[in-house]
Design a protein around this motif. Sequence first.
Motif, PDB file in Angstrom:
ATOM      1  N   SER A  44      25.800 -98.005 -51.535  1.00  0.00           N
ATOM      2  CA  SER A  44      26.547 -99.338 -51.336  1.00  0.00           C
ATOM      3  C   SER A  44      27.810 -98.858 -51.768  1.00  0.00           C
ATOM      4  N   ILE A  45      27.987 -99.439 -52.450  1.00  0.00           N
ATOM      5  CA  ILE A  45      29.777 -99.801 -53.887  1.00  0.00           C
ATOM      6  C   ILE A  45      30.524 -98.555 -52.918  1.00  0.00           C
ATOM      7  N   ILE A  46      30.721 -97.163 -52.969  1.00  0.00           N
ATOM      8  CA  ILE A  46      31.519 -96.118 -52.526  1.00  0.00           C
ATOM      9  C   ILE A  46      32.059 -96.157 -50.946  1.00  0.00           C
ATOM     10  N   PRO A  47      30.996 -96.030 -49.756  1.00  0.00           N
ATOM     11  CA  PRO A  47      31.110 -96.497 -48.725  1.00  0.00           C
ATOM     12  C   PRO A  47      31.927 -97.440 -48.206  1.00  0.00           C
ATOM     13  N   SER A  48      31.575 -98.739 -49.022  1.00  0.00           N
ATOM     14  CA  SER A  48      32.345-100.341 -49.404  1.00  0.00           C
ATOM     15  C   SER A  48      33.742 -99.703 -49.721  1.00  0.00           C
TER      16      SER A  48
ATOM     17  N   ASP B 287      47.670 -95.642 -40.623  1.00  0.00           N
ATOM     18  CA  ASP B 287      47.976 -93.607 -41.235  1.00  0.00           C
ATOM     19  C   ASP B 287      46.247 -93.201 -40.004  1.00  0.00           C
ATOM     20  N   ARG B 288      46.735 -92.721 -39.650  1.00  0.00           N
ATOM     21  CA  ARG B 288      45.675 -92.579 -38.462  1.00  0.00           C
ATOM     22  C   ARG B 288      44.610 -91.690 -39.326  1.00  0.00           C
ATOM     23  N   ILE B 289      45.296 -89.894 -39.756  1.00  0.00           N
ATOM     24  CA  ILE B 289      45.001 -89.139 -40.362  1.00  0.00           C
ATOM     25  C   ILE B 289      44.245 -90.076 -41.423  1.00  0.00           C
ATOM     26  N   SER B 290      45.059 -90.053 -42.422  1.00  0.00           N
ATOM     27  CA  SER B 290      44.121 -90.978 -44.018  1.00  0.00           C
ATOM     28  C   SER B 290      42.835 -91.667 -43.398  1.00  0.00           C
ATOM     29  N   VAL B 291      42.670 -92.209 -42.488  1.00  0.00           N
ATOM     30  CA  VAL B 291      41.815 -93.901 -41.938  1.00  0.00           C
ATOM     31  C   VAL B 291      41.091 -91.995 -41.925  1.00  0.00           C
ATOM     32  N   GLN B 292      40.792 -91.246 -40.758  1.00  0.00           N
ATOM     33  CA  GLN B 292      39.481 -90.256 -41.178  1.00  0.00           C
ATOM     34  C   GLN B 292      39.271 -89.940 -42.307  1.00  0.00           C
ATOM     35  N   TRP B 293      39.736 -89.104 -43.078  1.00  0.00           N
ATOM     36  CA  TRP B 293      39.303 -88.730 -43.996  1.00  0.00           C
ATOM     37  C   TRP B 293      38.717 -89.533 -45.109  1.00  0.00           C
ATOM     38  N   VAL B 294      39.018 -91.419 -45.042  1.00  0.00           N
ATOM     39  CA  VAL B 294      38.511 -91.805 -46.140  1.00  0.00           C
ATOM     40  C   VAL B 294      36.882 -92.385 -45.115  1.00  0.00           C
ATOM     41  N   LEU B 295      36.768 -92.148 -44.044  1.00  0.00           N
ATOM     42  CA  LEU B 295      35.834 -92.681 -43.557  1.00  0.00           C
ATOM     43  C   LEU B 295      35.001 -91.424 -43.405  1.00  0.00           C
TER      44      LEU B 295
ATOM     45  N   ASN C 159      38.204 -90.873 -30.126  1.00  0.00           N
ATOM     46  CA  ASN C 159      37.299 -91.062 -30.549  1.00  0.00           C
ATOM     47  C   ASN C 159      35.477 -90.541 -30.698  1.00  0.00           C
ATOM     48  N   ALA C 160      34.940 -90.260 -30.330  1.00  0.00           N
ATOM     49  CA  ALA C 160      33.931 -90.757 -30.448  1.00  0.00           C
ATOM     50  C   ALA C 160      33.641 -89.242 -31.274  1.00  0.00           C
ATOM     51  N   ILE C 161      34.100 -88.595 -31.289  1.00  0.00           N
ATOM     52  CA  ILE C 161      33.811 -86.745 -32.488  1.00  0.00           C
ATOM     53  C   ILE C 161      34.661 -87.556 -33.115  1.00  0.00           C
ATOM     54  N   LEU C 162      35.473 -88.277 -33.343  1.00  0.00           N
ATOM     55  CA  LEU C 162      36.126 -88.853 -34.887  1.00  0.00           C
ATOM     56  C   LEU C 162      35.237 -90.126 -35.386  1.00  0.00           C
ATOM     57  N   SER C 163      34.597 -90.945 -34.956  1.00  0.00           N
ATOM     58  CA  SER C 163      33.679 -91.863 -35.230  1.00  0.00           C
ATOM     59  C   SER C 163      32.277 -90.922 -35.838  1.00  0.00           C
ATOM     60  N   SER C 164      31.819 -89.588 -35.319  1.00  0.00           N
ATOM     61  CA  SER C 164      30.805 -89.261 -35.792  1.00  0.00           C
ATOM     62  C   SER C 164      30.895 -88.908 -37.148  1.00  0.00           C
ATOM     63  N   LEU C 165      32.229 -88.174 -37.657  1.00  0.00           N
ATOM     64  CA  LEU C 165      32.321 -87.266 -38.858  1.00  0.00           C
ATOM     65  C   LEU C 165      31.877 -87.969 -39.832  1.00  0.00           C
ATOM     66  N   GLN C 166      31.052 -89.606 -40.273  1.00  0.00           N
ATOM     67  CA  GLN C 166      31.283 -89.943 -41.436  1.00  0.00           C
ATOM     68  C   GLN C 166      29.604 -89.844 -41.314  1.00  0.00           C
ATOM     69  N   TYR C 167      28.663 -89.649 -40.193  1.00  0.00           N
ATOM     70  CA  TYR C 167      27.533 -89.894 -39.995  1.00  0.00           C
ATOM     71  C   TYR C 167      26.749 -88.180 -40.357  1.00  0.00           C
ATOM     72  N   LEU C 168      28.119 -87.461 -39.963  1.00  0.00           N
ATOM     73  CA  LEU C 168      27.353 -85.932 -40.439  1.00  0.00           C
ATOM     74  C   LEU C 168      28.024 -85.608 -41.830  1.00  0.00           C
ATOM     75  N   THR C 169      28.939 -86.783 -42.199  1.00  0.00           N
ATOM     76  CA  THR C 169      28.684 -85.919 -43.827  1.00  0.00           C
ATOM     77  C   THR C 169      28.099 -86.479 -44.732  1.00  0.00           C
ATOM     78  N   SER C 170      27.360 -87.719 -44.307  1.00  0.00           N
ATOM     79  CA  SER C 170      26.394 -88.860 -45.193  1.00  0.00           C
ATOM     80  C   SER C 170      25.341 -88.142 -44.670  1.00  0.00           C
ATOM     81  N   TRP C 171      24.716 -86.805 -43.815  1.00  0.00           N
ATOM     82  CA  TRP C 171      23.280 -86.740 -43.717  1.00  0.00           C
ATOM     83  C   TRP C 171      23.210 -85.389 -43.890  1.00  0.00           C
ATOM     84  N   TRP C 172      24.696 -84.382 -44.198  1.00  0.00           N
ATOM     85  CA  TRP C 172      24.535 -83.848 -45.221  1.00  0.00           C
ATOM     86  C   TRP C 172      24.573 -83.672 -46.775  1.00  0.00           C
ATOM     87  N   PHE C 173      25.467 -85.272 -47.317  1.00  0.00           N
ATOM     88  CA  PHE C 173      25.160 -85.583 -48.890  1.00  0.00           C
ATOM     89  C   PHE C 173      23.781 -86.800 -48.975  1.00  0.00           C
ATOM     90  N   GLY C 174      23.176 -86.952 -47.886  1.00  0.00           N
ATOM     91  CA  GLY C 174      21.760 -87.419 -47.831  1.00  0.00           C
ATOM     92  C   GLY C 174      20.527 -86.304 -48.671  1.00  0.00           C
TER      93      GLY C 174
END
Length: 511
Positions: free
Chosen positions: A387-391, A403-411, A342-357
């Motif tokens: 704003s738009i793409i994360p929404s 669909d657990r795998i797809s949810v992870q990728w989308v987030l 749970n904790a690892i997957l919840s952190s994925l979007q913040y990792l990608t946000s850091w790199w992209f930012g």
Amino acid sequence: MFNNREEASINSIQTCDSENECNEVEDEDDLTKIIPPEVEDTKLWPKTRYILGVLGFLGFANVYAMRVNLSVAIVSMINHTAFPQPSTNSNIYDHCPANTPTNNTKPSQNGEFDWDESTQGIVLGSFFYGYVLTQIPGGRFAELFGGKLVYGIGVLLTGIFTILSPIAARTNFTLFIIVRVLEGMGEGVTFPAMHAMLARWIPPLERSKFAAYVYAGTNFGTVISLPLSGWLCSLEFMGGWPLSFYLFGVLGVIWFIFWVFLVYDTPSSHPRIDRQEQAYILASIGPQDEEKGPIPWWNMLTCVPLWAILITQCGQNWAFYTLLTELPTYMDQILHFDIESNAILSSLQYLTSWWFGVACSIFADWLLGKGYLSQSTSYKLWNSVASIIPSVGLLIVAWLGCDRISVQWVLAISGAFGGAVYAGNQMNHIALSPKYAGTMYGITNAAANTCGFLAPFVVGRIINGRETLGQWRMVFYLAAGINMGANLFYVAFGSAREQPWSRSQRLSSAN
């Protein structure tokens, strides 16, 4: 003698008959064109402003680690058997099937606190009651007394109250809430204080990428804190979950020692800065206005571009805090991930946000330097991306269901684009008024972070013991709608033009 920016300011003032007329004209003028200084930057390494950036990054990483660890720890703190669980056989479309246990599956642990969803919402939101109270004072104190002291003490107090959190939770619920409020008050000064420092330290052509480096510490701290807190919560030593509070609290105290000895309020006051770097910064920014004049509160409150920043920050923060505080619960109760996964997957979007930012902000500064975009257009473009793409990602998550795998990728993918906010509205305050950037950031950040307790409260009311896909879809739809609607207001009314009430005071003091 005036530099190019002051000369442009004088010419612009002369074209305005009144402040109202200036506010009504277009949001572009000569001041939105960033002119490189004639003075060259130092060749020495490391540059003094980079040291500020590194320590600012680590400071934000630590305060965010201390902020978000509760989002994971609360899953282990709660006794889930104390409340009736919904039948997963009632409606296959409303409940996701539980995972088939394997030899590697860790049984979920029940904690020591009988807190229902509404109570959990109060716990998760209590930090933000204190956080919003010190935003405006933090910005103003930084402008009056220097950002070094304000930012440093803010991180230190956050660390101390984080260490005290497990003790308070086991002593009394009310005491725990008070400690979390005090922790929020300590952290509340950090963002406006840093904004005031960036206005004095960072040349305009570097601000987007430098802000990305410094404020990306929030993503880094979240990426580190979520999985590490999940692992600590799975341990039996000292009950597991208190370790995440002790670890990050102690790191905050250690960080403070380095900050005190290595950072100074302005380039002019730093005793070890290279004189070439000092001259370059001053030539880029202009005179360091040390006059402590009264704040033009009425002008700020009637400044439509400032309201545009405030509203889009509220929309972005509603979506952000919905995920930050509630996603671990969604992963646990709906998608049935164990605490560590749970904790690892919840952190994925913040990792990608850091790199992209970081990448996005470098690209944004390059576009500005080449003159391909104006400052105002750049702010609005990247804010829309953030704003738009994360929404849209939230809407897709609501549609994907179990669909657990797809949810992870989308987030992970859609969340990455949230990092564009550093090239969006985050630096807009400095453009509107360099002198009052800290106070203005405090105003908008205070309003935006009310979502830190409003979002968990509203989610708690929507869920209200009904952990179903249908209820969580309502949560995601609401967050996406608020975020996109707020961005439209920013696109319509945002501006990069320094406001007349800021410009006239700054130039008169420079004379």
